[in-house]
Design a protein around this motif. Structure first.
Motif, PDB file in Angstrom:
ATOM      1  N   GLY A  20       0.562  -0.988  -0.145  1.00 16.02           N
ATOM      2  CA  GLY A  20      -0.322  -0.021   0.150  1.00 16.02           C
ATOM      3  C   GLY A  20       1.135   1.353  -0.150  1.00 16.02           C
ATOM      4  O   GLY A  20       2.213   1.194  -0.143  1.00 16.02           O
ATOM      5  N   THR A  21       0.019   2.199   0.643  1.00 15.54           N
ATOM      6  CA  THR A  21       0.603   3.441   0.433  1.00 15.54           C
ATOM      7  C   THR A  21       2.229   3.656   0.728  1.00 15.54           C
ATOM      8  O   THR A  21       3.007   4.141   0.550  1.00 15.54           O
ATOM      9  CB  THR A  21      -0.057   4.982   0.767  1.00 15.54           C
ATOM     10  N   MET A  22       2.172   3.417   2.043  1.00 18.60           N
ATOM     11  CA  MET A  22       3.806   2.882   2.979  1.00 18.60           C
ATOM     12  C   MET A  22       4.638   2.614   2.551  1.00 18.60           C
ATOM     13  O   MET A  22       5.660   2.157   2.474  1.00 18.60           O
ATOM     14  CB  MET A  22       3.460   3.239   4.179  1.00 18.60           C
ATOM     15  N   GLY A  23       3.377   0.971   2.140  1.00 17.17           N
ATOM     16  CA  GLY A  23       4.727  -0.221   1.746  1.00 17.17           C
ATOM     17  C   GLY A  23       5.714  -0.110   0.296  1.00 17.17           C
ATOM     18  O   GLY A  23       7.178  -0.271   0.452  1.00 17.17           O
ATOM     19  N   VAL A  46      -2.154  -4.981  -6.322  1.00 17.36           N
ATOM     20  CA  VAL A  46      -1.644  -4.271  -5.349  1.00 17.36           C
ATOM     21  C   VAL A  46       0.052  -4.672  -5.308  1.00 17.36           C
ATOM     22  O   VAL A  46       0.775  -3.478  -5.367  1.00 17.36           O
ATOM     23  CB  VAL A  46      -1.970  -4.118  -4.227  1.00 17.36           C
ATOM     24  N   ALA A  47       0.454  -5.833  -5.107  1.00 19.30           N
ATOM     25  CA  ALA A  47       2.126  -6.020  -5.546  1.00 19.30           C
ATOM     26  C   ALA A  47       2.979  -4.856  -6.380  1.00 19.30           C
ATOM     27  O   ALA A  47       4.209  -4.696  -6.350  1.00 19.30           O
ATOM     28  CB  ALA A  47       2.478  -7.515  -5.274  1.00 19.30           C
ATOM     29  N   ARG A  48       1.805  -5.508  -7.642  1.00 21.48           N
ATOM     30  CA  ARG A  48       2.724  -4.662  -9.084  1.00 21.48           C
ATOM     31  C   ARG A  48       2.449  -3.543  -9.456  1.00 21.48           C
ATOM     32  O   ARG A  48       3.474  -2.656  -9.414  1.00 21.48           O
ATOM     33  CB  ARG A  48       1.685  -5.849 -10.319  1.00 21.48           C
ATOM     34  N   ALA A  49       1.448  -3.138  -8.399  1.00 23.74           N
ATOM     35  CA  ALA A  49       0.950  -1.442  -8.577  1.00 23.74           C
ATOM     36  C   ALA A  49       2.307  -1.167  -7.627  1.00 23.74           C
ATOM     37  O   ALA A  49       2.748   0.178  -7.966  1.00 23.74           O
ATOM     38  CB  ALA A  49      -0.175  -1.304  -7.746  1.00 23.74           C
ATOM     39  N   ALA A  50       2.960  -1.054  -6.357  1.00 24.99           N
ATOM     40  CA  ALA A  50       3.423  -1.124  -5.871  1.00 24.99           C
ATOM     41  C   ALA A  50       4.817  -0.848  -6.427  1.00 24.99           C
ATOM     42  O   ALA A  50       5.753  -0.049  -6.629  1.00 24.99           O
ATOM     43  CB  ALA A  50       4.548  -2.118  -3.610  1.00 24.99           C
ATOM     44  N   TRP A  87      17.348 -10.650   4.509  1.00 24.54           N
ATOM     45  CA  TRP A  87      17.937 -10.397   5.670  1.00 24.54           C
ATOM     46  C   TRP A  87      16.879  -9.769   6.801  1.00 24.54           C
ATOM     47  O   TRP A  87      16.876  -9.863   7.877  1.00 24.54           O
ATOM     48  CB  TRP A  87      19.432 -10.354   5.490  1.00 24.54           C
ATOM     49  N   LEU A  88      16.137  -8.398   5.583  1.00 27.03           N
ATOM     50  CA  LEU A  88      15.256  -8.166   6.981  1.00 27.03           C
ATOM     51  C   LEU A  88      14.080  -8.306   6.084  1.00 27.03           C
ATOM     52  O   LEU A  88      13.332  -7.818   4.517  1.00 27.03           O
ATOM     53  CB  LEU A  88      16.080  -6.780   6.312  1.00 27.03           C
ATOM     54  N   VAL A  89      12.934  -8.410   7.065  1.00 26.66           N
ATOM     55  CA  VAL A  89      11.599  -8.254   6.508  1.00 26.66           C
ATOM     56  C   VAL A  89      10.797  -6.929   6.892  1.00 26.66           C
ATOM     57  O   VAL A  89      11.217  -6.571   8.195  1.00 26.66           O
ATOM     58  CB  VAL A  89      11.025  -9.434   7.070  1.00 26.66           C
ATOM     59  N   VAL A  90       9.652  -5.748   6.488  1.00 27.66           N
ATOM     60  CA  VAL A  90       9.742  -4.528   6.883  1.00 27.66           C
ATOM     61  C   VAL A  90       7.682  -5.263   6.926  1.00 27.66           C
ATOM     62  O   VAL A  90       7.967  -5.381   5.186  1.00 27.66           O
ATOM     63  CB  VAL A  90      10.129  -3.887   5.991  1.00 27.66           C
ATOM     64  N   GLU A  91       7.104  -5.165   8.097  1.00 27.82           N
ATOM     65  CA  GLU A  91       5.935  -4.872   7.644  1.00 27.82           C
ATOM     66  C   GLU A  91       4.984  -4.000   7.229  1.00 27.82           C
ATOM     67  O   GLU A  91       5.627  -3.307   8.613  1.00 27.82           O
ATOM     68  CB  GLU A  91       5.234  -5.999   8.847  1.00 27.82           C
ATOM     69  N   SER A  92       4.189  -3.905   6.761  1.00 25.79           N
ATOM     70  CA  SER A  92       3.652  -2.153   6.955  1.00 25.79           C
ATOM     71  C   SER A  92       2.082  -3.060   5.851  1.00 25.79           C
ATOM     72  O   SER A  92       2.200  -2.534   4.957  1.00 25.79           O
ATOM     73  CB  SER A  92       4.266  -1.244   5.631  1.00 25.79           C
ATOM     74  N   VAL A  93       0.845  -2.793   6.443  1.00 19.64           N
ATOM     75  CA  VAL A  93      -0.144  -3.384   6.775  1.00 19.64           C
ATOM     76  C   VAL A  93      -1.055  -2.532   7.493  1.00 19.64           C
ATOM     77  O   VAL A  93      -0.634  -2.107   8.830  1.00 19.64           O
ATOM     78  CB  VAL A  93      -0.607  -5.038   6.560  1.00 19.64           C
ATOM     79  N   PRO A  94      -2.573  -3.055   7.176  1.00 19.40           N
ATOM     80  CA  PRO A  94      -3.182  -1.951   8.266  1.00 19.40           C
ATOM     81  C   PRO A  94      -2.987  -2.348   9.591  1.00 19.40           C
ATOM     82  O   PRO A  94      -2.471  -3.190  10.062  1.00 19.40           O
ATOM     83  CB  PRO A  94      -4.609  -2.252   7.663  1.00 19.40           C
ATOM     84  N   VAL A 116      15.620 -10.503  10.004  1.00 22.40           N
ATOM     85  CA  VAL A 116      15.487  -9.286  10.769  1.00 22.40           C
ATOM     86  C   VAL A 116      13.585  -8.830  10.933  1.00 22.40           C
ATOM     87  O   VAL A 116      13.283  -8.650   9.597  1.00 22.40           O
ATOM     88  CB  VAL A 116      15.943  -8.084  10.829  1.00 22.40           C
ATOM     89  N   LEU A 117      12.898  -9.018  11.838  1.00 21.46           N
ATOM     90  CA  LEU A 117      11.251  -8.920  11.145  1.00 21.46           C
ATOM     91  C   LEU A 117      10.608  -7.151  12.079  1.00 21.46           C
ATOM     92  O   LEU A 117      11.174  -7.691  13.754  1.00 21.46           O
ATOM     93  CB  LEU A 117      10.907 -10.261  12.062  1.00 21.46           C
ATOM     94  N   ALA A 118      10.779  -7.076  11.406  1.00 20.04           N
ATOM     95  CA  ALA A 118      10.611  -5.272  11.728  1.00 20.04           C
ATOM     96  C   ALA A 118       8.851  -4.358  11.445  1.00 20.04           C
ATOM     97  O   ALA A 118       8.354  -4.987  10.491  1.00 20.04           O
ATOM     98  CB  ALA A 118      11.266  -3.601  10.827  1.00 20.04           C
ATOM     99  N   SER A 119       8.223  -4.060  12.469  1.00 19.01           N
ATOM    100  CA  SER A 119       6.930  -3.556  11.647  1.00 19.01           C
ATOM    101  C   SER A 119       6.825  -1.723  11.727  1.00 19.01           C
ATOM    102  O   SER A 119       7.759  -1.630  12.415  1.00 19.01           O
ATOM    103  CB  SER A 119       6.013  -3.943  13.111  1.00 19.01           C
ATOM    104  N   ASN A 120       6.505  -1.382  10.375  1.00 17.26           N
ATOM    105  CA  ASN A 120       5.962  -0.247  10.008  1.00 17.26           C
ATOM    106  C   ASN A 120       5.367   0.548  11.196  1.00 17.26           C
ATOM    107  O   ASN A 120       5.106   1.293  11.309  1.00 17.26           O
ATOM    108  CB  ASN A 120       5.702  -0.037   8.854  1.00 17.26           C
ATOM    109  N   SER A 121       4.551  -0.676  11.730  1.00 17.16           N
ATOM    110  CA  SER A 121       3.221  -0.471  12.837  1.00 17.16           C
ATOM    111  C   SER A 121       3.380   1.175  13.563  1.00 17.16           C
ATOM    112  O   SER A 121       5.007   1.669  14.540  1.00 17.16           O
ATOM    113  CB  SER A 121       2.855  -1.315  14.216  1.00 17.16           C
TER     114      SER A 121
END
Length: 286
Positions: A20-23, A46-50, A87-94, A116-121
């Motif tokens: 989405g917008t932030m991801g 959505v992934a392709r639009a990103a 090596w890095l995963v950033v979660e950016s879901v609602p 590394v598992l990171a949340s953008n929350s």
């Protein structure tokens, strides 16, 4: 088993969960040095639009912020494929707690053991969704604002995060033209959002109560603080649906009524979400 920091990170992919917008903006920044960036979304559209967003915006970002013209992007709707060797995963879901909890339980099982598992929350501390995580020492908040224009990133431990991860990210993120800031104690709202929440809440109430119009508040803010960023323009950038979710969460934590909710709900019901829908508090985004 002792957690081992990721190795060979220069040659390994980065995965962004949520297109989405932030991801997509996070994916843009993390692609600047030519790393393979995979965007996973349950919707391949959505992934392709990103990826299209990254491809169209990347040239300007590289010119302004530095980086390599080379780009390696992949859109995924299969989580196993998206996570392989990252090596890095950033979660950016609602910002919905149950969704975060489910996703991090999956990430913990499916990602490489050293990832590394990171949340953008922006609303939830990572400590709130590690109940189903077997290795919480690799989970943290990595909260972005609105890159590439706003490049600050707040890093906050889950309370179990290996301190070496914080050191690693503080050293690595500037390579992607990001500005990391360490949150030294767990804090609802991190650093900036604690301060911003008070400004945002009163700005909304001033308008909801009929004291002023959004443009009046923004004009005063711009004049008195000499700021190009103003409350209602900023909320339009974030998205009014996201603003409502965050306000509801903060008010729930504080045990108070969200008195601006009816106004926000009215805007949202009309499809006025801000910049992403072409209209929000302002109607000049066409």
């Amino acid at each position: 088993m002792t957690y081992a920091l990721p190795v060979d990170i220069a040659d390994r992919p980065i995965t962004v969960v949520g297109g989405g917008t932030m991801g997509r903006r996070i994916a843009l920044m993390l692609s600047l040095q030519g790393a393979e960036v995979r965007v996973y979304d349950t919707s391949i559209t959505v992934a392709r639009a990103a990826l299209e967003y990254v491809a169209t915006q990347r040239h300007r970002a590289v010119e302004e912020l530095g980086g390599t013209p080379a780009v390696r992007l992949a859109a995924k709707d299969n989580l196993v494929d998206a996570l392989r060797d990252s090596w890095l995963v950033v979660e950016s879901v609602p910002d919905k707690l149950g969704l975060k909890q489910a996703i991090f339980a999956d990430l913990d099982q499916l990602a490489d053991p050293d990832a590394v598992l990171a949340s953008n929350s922006s609303a939830f501390a990572s400590s709130e969704f590690i109940g189903g995580v077997e290795h919480p020492e690799r989970v943290l908040n990595m909260h972005f604002y609105m890159p590439p224009d706003m490049r600050s990133v707040e890093l906050m431990s889950s309370g179990h995060t290996d301190p070496r991860i914080m050191e690693l990210l503080m050293a690595e993120l500037p390579k992607y033209a990001l500005k990391p800031h360490l949150v030294r104690q767990q804090s609802a709202g991190f650093i900036f959002n604690r301060i911003w929440a008070a400004i945002k809440r009163e700005s909304l109430l001033v308008v909801a109560e009929g004291v002023a119009e959004p443009r009046d508040v923004d004009a005063l803010f711009a004049d008195l603080f000499r700021s190009e960023v103003t409350p209602f323009r900023f909320m339009d950038e974030v998205g009014l649906d996201v603003v409502l979710e965050i306000e509801n969460h903060y008010c729930e934590l504080a045990g108070v009524e969200n008195k601006s909710a009816p106004m926000l709900e009215d805007y949202i019901s009309r499809g006025w979400l801000g910049v992403k829908s072409g209209r929000g508090f302002y109607n000049d985004y066409a």
